[in-house]
Write an enzyme that holds these catalytic residues in place. Structure first.
Site, PDB file in Angstrom:
ATOM      1  N   TRP A  10       0.790  -1.289   0.072  1.00  0.00           N
ATOM      2  CA  TRP A  10      -0.060  -0.035   0.013  1.00  0.00           C
ATOM      3  C   TRP A  10       0.744   1.225  -0.078  1.00  0.00           C
ATOM      4  CZ3 TRP A  10      -4.781  -0.652   3.742  1.00  0.00           C
ATOM      5  CH2 TRP A  10      -5.580  -1.818   3.346  1.00  0.00           C
ATOM      6  N   LYS A  11       2.081   1.100   0.360  1.00  0.00           N
ATOM      7  CA  LYS A  11       2.851   2.405   0.233  1.00  0.00           C
ATOM      8  C   LYS A  11       2.435   3.382   1.302  1.00  0.00           C
ATOM      9  CE  LYS A  11       4.530   1.191  -4.267  1.00  0.00           C
ATOM     10  NZ  LYS A  11       5.015   1.393  -5.590  1.00  0.00           N
ATOM     11  N   HIS A  97      12.699  -2.807  -1.364  1.00  0.00           N
ATOM     12  CA  HIS A  97      11.742  -2.241  -2.335  1.00  0.00           C
ATOM     13  C   HIS A  97      12.636  -0.994  -3.015  1.00  0.00           C
ATOM     14  CE1 HIS A  97       8.524  -0.079  -4.449  1.00  0.00           C
ATOM     15  NE2 HIS A  97       7.807  -1.209  -4.329  1.00  0.00           N
ATOM     16  N   GLU A  99      11.799   1.847  -3.909  1.00  0.00           N
ATOM     17  CA  GLU A  99      11.625   3.182  -3.540  1.00  0.00           C
ATOM     18  C   GLU A  99      12.458   3.388  -2.015  1.00  0.00           C
ATOM     19  OE1 GLU A  99       7.209   2.968  -3.368  1.00  0.00           O
ATOM     20  OE2 GLU A  99       7.268   2.981  -5.365  1.00  0.00           O
ATOM     21  N   GLU A 169      11.189  -6.828  -9.382  1.00  0.00           N
ATOM     22  CA  GLU A 169      10.403  -5.405  -9.606  1.00  0.00           C
ATOM     23  C   GLU A 169      11.352  -4.740 -10.481  1.00  0.00           C
ATOM     24  OE1 GLU A 169       6.835  -4.820  -6.892  1.00  0.00           O
ATOM     25  OE2 GLU A 169       8.533  -3.834  -5.849  1.00  0.00           O
ATOM     26  N   GLY A 175       4.635   1.633 -10.919  1.00  0.00           N
ATOM     27  CA  GLY A 175       4.054   2.939 -10.904  1.00  0.00           C
ATOM     28  C   GLY A 175       3.952   3.623 -12.257  1.00  0.00           C
ATOM     29  N   SER A 215       3.289  -2.404 -12.171  1.00  0.00           N
ATOM     30  CA  SER A 215       2.032  -2.234 -13.054  1.00  0.00           C
ATOM     31  C   SER A 215       1.286  -3.188 -13.303  1.00  0.00           C
ATOM     32  CB  SER A 215       2.460  -1.235 -14.464  1.00  0.00           C
ATOM     33  OG  SER A 215       3.007  -0.056 -13.909  1.00  0.00           O
ATOM     34  N   GLY A 236       1.370  -2.575  -6.267  1.00  0.00           N
ATOM     35  CA  GLY A 236       1.326  -1.353  -5.570  1.00  0.00           C
ATOM     36  C   GLY A 236      -0.092  -0.902  -5.951  1.00  0.00           C
ATOM     37  N   GLY A 237      -0.288   0.163  -6.904  1.00  0.00           N
ATOM     38  CA  GLY A 237      -1.394   0.852  -7.364  1.00  0.00           C
ATOM     39  C   GLY A 237      -2.777   0.162  -7.182  1.00  0.00           C
TER      40      GLY A 237
HETATM   41  P1  PGA Z   1       2.761  -0.743  -9.045  1.00  0.00           P
HETATM   42  O1  PGA Z   1       3.955  -1.046  -7.708  1.00  0.00           O
HETATM   43  O2  PGA Z   1       1.833  -2.064  -8.952  1.00  0.00           O
HETATM   44  O3  PGA Z   1       1.983   0.528  -8.864  1.00  0.00           O
HETATM   45  O4  PGA Z   1       3.647  -0.431 -10.045  1.00  0.00           O
HETATM   46  C1  PGA Z   1       4.523  -2.120  -7.501  1.00  0.00           C
HETATM   47  C2  PGA Z   1       5.309  -1.905  -6.393  1.00  0.00           C
HETATM   48  O5  PGA Z   1       5.912  -1.191  -5.904  1.00  0.00           O
HETATM   49  O6  PGA Z   1       5.417  -3.118  -5.494  1.00  0.00           O
END
Ligand code: PGA
Length: 252
Positions: A10-11, A97, A99, A169, A175, A215, A236-237
């Protein structure tokens, strides 16, 4: 046999009220779906982990943290330890991750310490890695992925691998709406499995779940998950909408 896993990262999204609402919808949907050999994991923010554990109760959905500090405790303002996570009922943590690597300076060496600390505390981990677009353009993506896995995980004994899930990833797909093609994902996942087999055993490599992230959406999940070495996704999203997340779970 390795498990299929769909995990929602969920970030930094959803306050407590939104967390409760989303989890209730997911819980309802997962209860209805007859899942075989598939595990569902959600990773809300730290402040909502306790709420998530309570809302999910004895449902089959597991709760994970998005990060943790390697230290047991001490003067690390703003940080969270494995012990704290466990006391909140959380037994799984996402580490590495992109990020965290890009915005918070997490290097392979730091991640190695976090991995050791999580395993010492008997936690399970979802270990993320992946190349940037430039690495792929320069055809360095295999080398890079291999080094990320090697530097943080290959000092571990065989027994630790029962606690590890890998998540490939590609940074350029996170994203961005751009997904690796199912063929690109399969190619990399097969490479990862072979890398683990070469270092450890074919059995360990065969038993480790390797998730794809970047994505993943209801519209592409089925094709990606149909590949033999793709054992699910880190989402993620699309994990922020119950209908999308449930559709992705159904795709497995
Ligand atoms: P995303 O993110 O599905 O929004 O691309 C994936 C993730 O960062 O784990």
């Amino acid at each position: 046999m390795r498990k299929n896993i769909v995990a929602g990262n969920w970030k930094m999204n959803n306050d407590t009220k939104e967390t409760k609402l989303l989890l209730k919808e997911i819980r309802k949907g997962v209860k209805k779906a007859a899942l075989k050999n598939t595990k569902v994991i959600v990773a809300p923010s730290f402040v909502n982990l306790n709420t998530a554990v309570k809302v999910l109760g004895n449902s089959k959905i597991k709760v994970a943290a998005q990060n943790m500090n390697a230290a047991k405790n001490g003067a690390f303002t703003g940080e969270i330890s494995a012990d704290m996570l466990k006391s909140a009922g959380v037994k799984t943590v996402i580490l590495g991750h992109s990020e965290r690597r890009a915005y918070f300076g997490e290097t392979d060496a730091i991640l190695k310490e976090k991995v050791d600390s999580a395993l010492e505390q008997k936690m399970k981990l979802i270990f993320c890695f992946g190349e940037e677009l430039n690495d792929r353009k320069e055809n360095k993506h295999f080398e890079l992925v291999e080094s990320q896995i090697k530097n943080a995980l290959f000092h571990l004994p065989e027994t630790s691998w029962k606690k590890i899930v890998l998540a490939y990833e590609p940074v350029w797909a996170i994203g961005t709406g751009e997904t690796a093609s199912p063929e690109q994902a399969q190619e990399m996942h097969a490479f990862i499995r072979k890398t683990v087999a070469d270092k450890y055993t074919a059995e360990i490599a065969d038993n480790v779940s390797i998730l794809y992230g970047g994505s993943v959406k209801p519209t592409n999940a089925k094709e990606i998950f149909s590949k033999p070495d793709v054992d699910g996704g880190l989402i993620g999203g699309a994990a922020l909408k119950a209908a999308d997340f449930l559709a992705i779970i159904a795709a497995i």
